[in-house]
Design an enzyme around this catalytic site. Structure first.
Site, short mmCIF file in Angstrom:
data_model
loop_
_atom_site.label_atom_id
_atom_site.label_comp_id
_atom_site.label_asym_id
_atom_site.label_seq_id
_atom_site.Cartn_x
_atom_site.Cartn_y
_atom_site.Cartn_z
N VAL A 295 0.88 -1.17 0.00
CA VAL A 295 0.00 0.00 0.00
C VAL A 295 0.92 1.21 0.00
CG1 VAL A 295 -1.73 1.30 1.29
CG2 VAL A 295 -1.85 -1.21 1.20
N PHE B 67 -6.10 -0.67 4.50
CA PHE B 67 -6.08 -1.11 3.10
C PHE B 67 -5.27 -2.39 2.89
CE2 PHE B 67 -6.80 3.56 1.68
CZ PHE B 67 -8.13 3.44 2.02
N GLY B 68 -4.21 -2.55 3.68
CA GLY B 68 -3.44 -3.79 3.59
C GLY B 68 -4.30 -4.98 3.97
N TYR C 217 -0.51 -9.25 10.81
CA TYR C 217 -0.87 -10.55 10.25
C TYR C 217 -1.48 -11.45 11.32
CZ TYR C 217 1.98 -9.17 6.20
OH TYR C 217 2.48 -8.52 5.10
#
Lengths: 235, 235
Positions: free
Chosen positions: B162, B171-172, B206
């Protein structure tokens, strides 16, 4: 010390150009790497199970012959999932028709051929019925990857296994080299795979083959319920 | 404490069903994730370069627009290399024809839209010429992998970026979630990617998305001359 070459040694050296020199106690073993076909699925299934045993992960083993058969052969070789089968035989191989990949044949000298306790289970002959002496000794499964910095494809090796009684004979290197050779042929710029950090023998073997072990990178994995949760568009 | 709902709040709550409530100082931003097309190559090329800069690996950056164009679009989406493009706009998007993948659109509220110093460079509008307000904000490149233990395909995410001025807005997560959603839709059992161990912010992000970081595995890589050596069949 002056070196002397006996007539017998000279004759042996000349003979070795045509066929490898067999020393006392050594055996010739014919080996072949070829593309897998759907007929190999039962063997591939058993090889994957042996890999799960080796990695202490049989609890994760849910593959079936059916799931392999329906997913592995949907694209031309090298465009998606691709499997090479390693076969061994005490006799020369009969030719097979394989336009997408010319099988790689090597005759190797081994000090000792251990009895294969699963010879019957892994009897090949799926390609040529006359090859009744052919045994599946291992496999490698790989898939294209992409090297964004180079803007070129590569291969990711998902799994590689040589059956226990055929290890320490250079067959793992033969399988991985076949993938690397194919990558170069196709203009690919990278071959990658993962290794368990405690598997020091494997790491040594890979480094000897020219690979670098990337110490800074970690693999992230999204599976099971954590993955399924993304099936709901309202995650 | 008794809760009370003011008429204004009730109206706002009802309105939020149709459109997000905009607080003072917040801005609406329209976002879309769509499949890349060959027309996106110049933007993809620049995004990959920004990734090389971020990873201090510009010396490895040899990709050209031509190498990307000739390698990225040779298979139907999801069967081989696949790129999702993230676009942002201050206006609603016009519809695009994309039968292989229905674009994912979200309207997000952001506290602050920083000036985009590269707005002109990353102006999109490649899909619809009327979309003159559309900017490419990021991308994700992924490719099928294979989970041998499950006998099922998965996805390997090769790169995700991004652009700087659009970070810290979710957004990621949106891009990675789109890959995960597609995996679930296709019955795939795994989404994997690599992360640099020092990138603690990425690892935290993550893990919050449900991924596990595999600490035991290391990536082996065969490239350059070490790989090319296997092109000679006499290795």
């Amino acid at each position: 010390m002056a070196s002397t070459i006996s007539p017998a040694a000279a004759a042996a050296a000349l003979a070795s150009i045509a066929t490898p020199t067999t020393l006392v106690g050594q055996h010739q073993l014919y080996t072949r790497i070829r593309l897998a076909t759907p007929a190999d699925v039962p063997h591939i299934h058993k090889l994957i199970y042996q890999m799960a045993v080796f990695q202490n992960e049989t609890h994760l083993f849910t593959a079936t012959e059916s799931s392999l058969a329906t997913t592995l052969f949907n694209s031309p070789p090298f465009q998606s999932f691709t499997v090479f089968i390693l076969e061994v035989s005490s006799n020369p191989f009969k030719n097979i028709h394989s336009p997408a990949f010319l099988p790689i044949e090597r005759t190797v000298l081994v000090d000792h051929v251990a009895a294969d306790p699963e010879a019957e289970t892994f009897k090949s002959g799926v390609v040529n019925e006359n090859d009744d002496d052919v045994t599946v000794a291992g496999f490698v499964l790989f898939v294209p990857s992409y090297t964004t910095f180079a803007g070129k494809p590569g291969f990711h090796v998902e799994d590689l296994l040589v059956r226990e009684c055929y290890r320490r004979k250079g067959f793992g290197k033969m399988l991985l080299s076949a993938v690397a050779e194919q990558a170069v042929k196709m203009g690919f710029k990278r071959v990658e795979w993962s290794v368990l950090e405690w598997n020091v023998n494997a790491i040594k073997f890979y480094e000897e083959m020219g690979a670098k072990v990337l110490t800074e990178w970690r693999v992230c994995r999204l599976t099971g319920d954590a993955l399924e949760a993304y099936g709901d568009a309202n995650y």
